[in-house]
Write an enzyme that holds these catalytic residues in place. Sequence first.
Site, PDB file in Angstrom:
ATOM      1  CG  HIS A  19      -1.983   1.021   1.234  1.00 28.93           C
ATOM      2  ND1 HIS A  19      -3.243   0.793   1.736  1.00 28.93           N
ATOM      3  CD2 HIS A  19      -1.996   2.306   0.802  1.00 28.93           C
ATOM      4  CE1 HIS A  19      -3.976   1.887   1.620  1.00 28.93           C
ATOM      5  NE2 HIS A  19      -3.228   2.837   1.057  1.00 28.93           N
ATOM      6  CG  HIS A  21      -1.393   6.110  -2.564  1.00 29.32           C
ATOM      7  ND1 HIS A  21      -2.441   5.817  -3.407  1.00 29.32           N
ATOM      8  CD2 HIS A  21      -1.777   5.684  -1.324  1.00 29.32           C
ATOM      9  CE1 HIS A  21      -3.419   5.251  -2.712  1.00 29.32           C
ATOM     10  NE2 HIS A  21      -3.025   5.164  -1.441  1.00 29.32           N
ATOM     11  CD  GLU A 201      -7.798   6.366   4.762  1.00 24.22           C
ATOM     12  OE1 GLU A 201      -6.773   6.980   5.089  1.00 24.22           O
ATOM     13  OE2 GLU A 201      -8.235   6.347   3.588  1.00 24.22           O
ATOM     14  CG  ASP A 279      -1.638   5.693   2.814  1.00 24.98           C
ATOM     15  OD1 ASP A 279      -1.850   5.599   1.596  1.00 24.98           O
ATOM     16  OD2 ASP A 279      -2.505   6.075   3.624  1.00 24.98           O
TER      17      ASP A 279
END
EC number: 3.5.4.2
Length: 338
Positions: A19, A21, A201, A279
């Site tokens: 995970h 980005h 989330e 993230d």
Amino acid sequence: MLDTSLDAFVAGLPKAELHLHIEGSLEPELMFDLAQRNNIALPYNNVEALRAAYDFSNLQDFLDIYYQGADVLLTEADFYDLAMAYFRRAAADNVRHAEIFFDPQTHTDRGIPYNYVIEGLSRAAKDAEALGLSVSLIHSFLRHLSEEAAFESLAMAVPYLDRIIGVGLDSSEVGHPPSKFANVFAKAKALGLKLCAHAGEEGPPAYVYEALDVLHIDRIDHGNRSLEDPVLVAHIVREGLTLTVCPLSNHKLCVVSDLNAHPIPDMLKKGLRATINSDDPAYFGGYVNDNFLSLTRLGLIDRDACLTLARNSITGAFLDDARKAVLLAEIEAFAAKH
């Protein structure tokens, strides 16, 4: 007193990151370098002023500066440099496999050709092999945009399906339930792509149910709020689905008010296949090992839990069985020596 032996254990532990980005790994120094290269004026005088702007407390405030930062990415070389900077950092954390999200709509809506994005990222993914790192790319749809826009983005990806492992769903969660994208996810599945989506989330457990029952995802991104529903937890455990959890992100965005209350220990206790990930590390204060250490130093996870989380990151990856076996064997060999 810090357990330096556990710090060293985390540092050397082979792991995957599922995970991440890639646009969220854009460090202020690189943002300034790319802005200068592309003759773009930033609304900050220096790196320190930009870092100060990273003081946000919710998902939308973060997304506003995230999209602003992406404006410096204009060329294939920019996307290559962005990805290679992350791959070098991940390799230093002994990440052996990375599955990275990219947000093509953030770029194509600015007039950047899709091929600039995919060519730069895939070339970097190939070069990351020299760092001992395998890489898969996940094309994410922006959920605050329409499903029609997602279909248009997926059409751009079709000529490059050999370079993409799956599709994801990110951006503002509340008000944009997974079911909004049922048709485009069905199309992606028909194209042979793996499916994952941010759910639970900030959104309620109902969004996780939708991601599972309507989108038929293969992996849950975040999933924290699943714990509010014991029936949902039992279902996720029974199906063996992986959750890609991001502790520092959860704290920064106030998904959890205090890291001491992070749900990773409870997830493991309940048998959920949780993993630890970073993230958007440039914005949330740390890469994958920093996320592990944020929990070990609070006494929330120990050596055995770290091993479980690392194993989960491999078994939950979109990898073939042979590659998984190699990486799992690396973890066991490391554990045997430590």
